[in-house]
Design a protein around this motif. Structure first.
Motif, mmCIF file in Angstrom:
data_model
loop_
_atom_site.group_PDB
_atom_site.id
_atom_site.type_symbol
_atom_site.label_atom_id
_atom_site.label_comp_id
_atom_site.label_asym_id
_atom_site.label_seq_id
_atom_site.Cartn_x
_atom_site.Cartn_y
_atom_site.Cartn_z
ATOM 1 N N SER A 110 0.860 -1.182 0.000
ATOM 2 C CA SER A 110 0.000 0.000 0.000
ATOM 3 C C SER A 110 0.894 1.229 0.000
ATOM 4 C CB SER A 110 -0.911 0.007 1.235
ATOM 5 O OG SER A 110 -1.705 1.171 1.265
ATOM 6 N N VAL A 111 0.857 1.972 -1.097
ATOM 7 C CA VAL A 111 1.700 3.154 -1.265
ATOM 8 C C VAL A 111 0.786 4.352 -1.496
ATOM 9 C CG1 VAL A 111 3.524 4.235 -2.635
ATOM 10 C CG2 VAL A 111 3.523 1.750 -2.292
ATOM 11 N N ARG A 112 1.093 5.456 -0.837
ATOM 12 C CA ARG A 112 0.324 6.683 -1.044
ATOM 13 C C ARG A 112 1.256 7.879 -0.953
ATOM 14 N NH1 ARG A 112 -2.547 10.928 1.183
ATOM 15 N NH2 ARG A 112 -4.680 11.242 0.380
ATOM 16 N N CYS A 113 1.186 8.744 -1.946
ATOM 17 C CA CYS A 113 1.934 9.996 -1.874
ATOM 18 C C CYS A 113 1.075 11.115 -2.433
ATOM 19 C CB CYS A 113 3.268 9.906 -2.617
ATOM 20 S SG CYS A 113 3.153 9.534 -4.373
ATOM 21 N N GLU A 114 1.312 12.306 -1.938
ATOM 22 C CA GLU A 114 0.565 13.477 -2.391
ATOM 23 C C GLU A 114 1.532 14.609 -2.659
ATOM 24 O OE1 GLU A 114 -3.504 14.715 -0.899
ATOM 25 O OE2 GLU A 114 -2.249 16.255 0.046
ATOM 26 N N VAL A 115 1.322 15.290 -3.782
ATOM 27 C CA VAL A 115 2.140 16.434 -4.166
ATOM 28 C C VAL A 115 1.219 17.638 -4.293
ATOM 29 C CG1 VAL A 115 3.786 17.369 -5.828
ATOM 30 C CG2 VAL A 115 3.678 14.894 -5.433
ATOM 31 N N ARG A 116 1.541 18.705 -3.553
ATOM 32 C CA ARG A 116 0.752 19.927 -3.583
ATOM 33 C C ARG A 116 1.611 21.080 -4.075
ATOM 34 N NH1 ARG A 116 -3.934 20.526 -0.335
ATOM 35 N NH2 ARG A 116 -4.620 18.568 0.627
ATOM 36 N N SER A 117 1.036 21.882 -4.938
ATOM 37 C CA SER A 117 1.702 23.089 -5.406
ATOM 38 C C SER A 117 0.708 24.238 -5.301
ATOM 39 C CB SER A 117 2.174 22.929 -6.844
ATOM 40 O OG SER A 117 2.808 24.106 -7.305
ATOM 41 N N GLU A 118 1.036 25.236 -4.500
ATOM 42 C CA GLU A 118 0.115 26.330 -4.252
ATOM 43 C C GLU A 118 -0.232 27.037 -5.567
ATOM 44 O OE1 GLU A 118 -0.298 30.341 -1.479
ATOM 45 O OE2 GLU A 118 1.449 29.034 -1.294
ATOM 46 N N GLY A 119 -1.523 27.137 -5.832
ATOM 47 C CA GLY A 119 -1.975 27.847 -7.012
ATOM 48 C C GLY A 119 -2.176 26.969 -8.231
ATOM 49 N N THR A 120 -1.528 25.801 -8.281
ATOM 50 C CA THR A 120 -1.671 24.949 -9.462
ATOM 51 C C THR A 120 -2.410 23.651 -9.169
ATOM 52 O OG1 THR A 120 0.524 23.989 -9.109
ATOM 53 C CG2 THR A 120 0.369 25.876 -10.593
ATOM 54 N N GLY A 121 -2.465 23.198 -7.926
ATOM 55 C CA GLY A 121 -3.261 22.024 -7.607
ATOM 56 C C GLY A 121 -2.499 20.961 -6.864
ATOM 57 N N ARG A 122 -3.027 19.735 -6.898
ATOM 58 C CA ARG A 122 -2.409 18.619 -6.179
ATOM 59 C C ARG A 122 -2.672 17.308 -6.909
ATOM 60 N NH1 ARG A 122 -7.129 19.515 -3.129
ATOM 61 N NH2 ARG A 122 -8.410 17.649 -2.818
ATOM 62 N N LEU A 123 -1.782 16.365 -6.682
ATOM 63 C CA LEU A 123 -1.914 15.004 -7.187
ATOM 64 C C LEU A 123 -1.842 14.053 -5.998
ATOM 65 C CD1 LEU A 123 0.577 15.104 -10.211
ATOM 66 C CD2 LEU A 123 -1.910 15.328 -10.313
ATOM 67 N N THR A 124 -2.777 13.127 -5.922
ATOM 68 C CA THR A 124 -2.755 12.101 -4.894
ATOM 69 C C THR A 124 -2.644 10.748 -5.592
ATOM 70 O OG1 THR A 124 -4.148 13.445 -3.447
ATOM 71 C CG2 THR A 124 -3.937 11.104 -2.914
ATOM 72 N N VAL A 125 -1.563 10.035 -5.318
ATOM 73 C CA VAL A 125 -1.264 8.785 -6.005
ATOM 74 C C VAL A 125 -1.330 7.636 -5.007
ATOM 75 C CG1 VAL A 125 0.432 7.536 -7.394
ATOM 76 C CG2 VAL A 125 0.247 10.030 -7.595
ATOM 77 N N THR A 126 -2.051 6.583 -5.346
ATOM 78 C CA THR A 126 -2.075 5.376 -4.529
ATOM 79 C C THR A 126 -1.722 4.178 -5.404
ATOM 80 O OG1 THR A 126 -4.438 5.019 -4.890
ATOM 81 C CG2 THR A 126 -3.820 6.289 -2.959
ATOM 82 N N ILE A 127 -0.969 3.257 -4.829
ATOM 83 C CA ILE A 127 -0.582 2.019 -5.503
ATOM 84 C C ILE A 127 -0.896 0.875 -4.543
ATOM 85 C CG2 ILE A 127 1.292 0.719 -6.581
ATOM 86 C CD1 ILE A 127 2.741 3.432 -6.928
ATOM 87 N N ALA A 128 -1.658 -0.086 -5.009
ATOM 88 C CA ALA A 128 -2.044 -1.212 -4.154
ATOM 89 C C ALA A 128 -1.774 -2.519 -4.867
ATOM 90 C CB ALA A 128 -3.516 -1.115 -3.769
ATOM 91 N N GLY A 129 -1.216 -3.473 -4.141
ATOM 92 C CA GLY A 129 -1.055 -4.816 -4.655
ATOM 93 C C GLY A 129 -2.341 -5.600 -4.493
ATOM 94 N N ALA A 130 -2.626 -6.472 -5.435
ATOM 95 C CA ALA A 130 -3.835 -7.292 -5.383
ATOM 96 C C ALA A 130 -3.472 -8.741 -5.676
ATOM 97 C CB ALA A 130 -4.858 -6.786 -6.405
ATOM 98 N N PRO A 131 -4.219 -9.695 -5.083
ATOM 99 C CA PRO A 131 -5.327 -9.487 -4.155
ATOM 100 C C PRO A 131 -4.843 -9.100 -2.764
ATOM 101 C CG PRO A 131 -4.883 -11.823 -4.391
ATOM 102 C CD PRO A 131 -3.971 -11.130 -5.361
ATOM 103 N N ARG A 132 -5.745 -8.533 -1.983
ATOM 104 C CA ARG A 132 -5.408 -8.114 -0.621
ATOM 105 C C ARG A 132 -5.490 -9.310 0.331
ATOM 106 N NH1 ARG A 132 -2.554 -4.002 -0.915
ATOM 107 N NH2 ARG A 132 -2.983 -3.480 1.249
ATOM 108 N N PRO A 133 -4.812 -9.210 1.475
ATOM 109 C CA PRO A 133 -4.951 -10.270 2.490
ATOM 110 C C PRO A 133 -6.412 -10.413 2.910
ATOM 111 C CG PRO A 133 -3.094 -8.837 2.981
ATOM 112 C CD PRO A 133 -3.841 -8.179 1.862
#
Length: 379
Positions: free
Chosen positions: A86-109
């Motif tokens: 389970s990976v999550r990162c967020e990039v914010r830039s004032e005035g231009t917006g944000r990106l929220t990225v998630t990466i998940a392996g499947a299948p889950r436990p």
């Protein structure tokens, strides 16, 4: 007392970096500020976030980055343990917006089933997500029902990587919220919402040795289908193709998307004026796993749910069907549900029509995805 902001000297930057590393060891989260963005972007999302694409979307201004990586992706899809990555990162830039990225392996436990959503959600309440195409198994979605009004700079792109080792996959989801100058209504701008997701998927494919077949650059993509974009059901050529009309249920219109290798498909059925009647959904891979897990949680009062049986009836006006899919992937799940709130379809459901519509939808979708003929509910 007012604080005096001192400039970031090299000594202070080194000190901040040392503190950040220490905090990362304690909490698994790193917060980076101006002066160290390039290094932080290189390391974000376990090192698979594409710096060039992020800069192209958010610009060269100061950024804040948060990052968290948990679990592992170790090819355990054929065991009961599952993939806990389970990976999550967020990039914010004032005035231009944000990106929220998630990466998940499947299948889950299996221990995670029934507790919460297993994978990042894709908006589908007001609009229908459209397939990415171009050889990608993915979706482009927005929950904004009003496009072109200067406030539609939010979209979600999901890319599914079915790994070469049967049964395992990686699901990459990127939620983008961009500035007022960016609009989904501009065809030239839409691919910009997608490039970060596909580039992250390419890097993730190598990083975790997934071995999935990748698509080609996405240079154009349709808009998600809005609520007022209904057409006659007769003659439908996409996800609603072959679904019958119904006089008793007043079903004569449809909202649909193209049928491609997308991990989710939807056909929304309506009355003559487009008012909603039924909704047909197909789920593949992680989305099928997630849907079954949520039924276990949300419908625990039912005797049988899609998590326990390949086909059946759920509640007053809902049926499900299932199909076995190749390469060890999760079995596909197909649903029909009344979509008219407190309308006739819920009060007096046309059960015979519901089964016929589900059969037509599931049969075509399963065949397109190379799955076996679906198991269908009885009368």
């Amino acid at each position: 007392m007012a604080l005096i902001q001192r400039p970031f000297t090299r000594r202070r930057l080194r000190a901040l970096a040392a503190v950040a590393v220490a905090l990362a060891a304690l909490a698994g989260v790193i917060l980076w500020f101006a002066g160290s963005e390039d290094r932080a972007l290189d390391e974000a999302c376990d090192g698979v976030l594409p710096v060039g694409e992020v800069r192209a979307v958010l610009g060269d201004g100061d950024m804040e980055i948060t990052n968290r990586t948990e679990g592992s992706f170790d090819g355990a899809g054929e065991s009961e343990r599952g993939n806990s990555l389970s990976v999550r990162c967020e990039v914010r830039s004032e005035g231009t917006g944000r990106l929220t990225v998630t990466i998940a392996g499947a299948p889950r436990p299996s221990a995670e089933h029934g507790k919460a959503e297993l994978y990042a959600a894709v908006p589908s309440r007001h609009t229908l997500p459209v397939p990415l195409g171009h050889g990608w198994s993915g979706l482009f979605a927005t929950d904004s029902a009003r496009l072109g009004d200067g406030e539609d700079g939010g979209a979600t792109t999901a890319v599914l990587l079915p790994c070469a080792k049967g049964g395992d996959s990686l699901l990459i989801t990127v939620a983008s919220v961009l500035g007022r100058d960016v609009t989904l209504d501009n065809p030239a701008g839409r691919p910009g919402f997608i490039r970060t997701a596909t580039a992250t998927a390419e890097a993730a494919n190598d990083h975790w040795d997934c071995g999935a077949r990748l698509g080609t650059p996405v240079r154009e993509v349709d808009l998600p289908v809005n609520e007022d974009e209904y057409e006659p059901l007769i003659g439908a050529k996409g996800t609603c193709a072959g679904v019958p009309t119904a006089a008793r249920s007043a079903v004569s219109t449809a909202r649909e998307t193209a049928r491609a290798d997308a991990p989710r498909e939807t056909c929304a059925l309506g009355a003559r004026d487009g008012s909603p009647r039924y909704r047909l959904d197909a789920y593949y891979g992680p989305y099928a796993e997630d849907a079954r897990a949520q039924f276990t949680h949300d419908y625990d009062y039912e005797n049988v749910t899609p998590a326990e049986k390949p086909a059946g009836r759920l509640g007053r006006s809902a049926y499900w069907a299932g199909a076995t899919c190749p390469k060890g992937a999760a079995s596909a799940l197909y649903l029909i549900r009344a979509d008219d709130a407190d309308g006739d379809a819920r009060r007096s459901p046309d059960l015979g029509y519901e089964r016929a519509a589900l059969k037509a939808f599931a049969t075509r979708s399963a065949a397109h995805h190379g799955c076996a003929a679906p198991s269908l509910p009885g009368g």
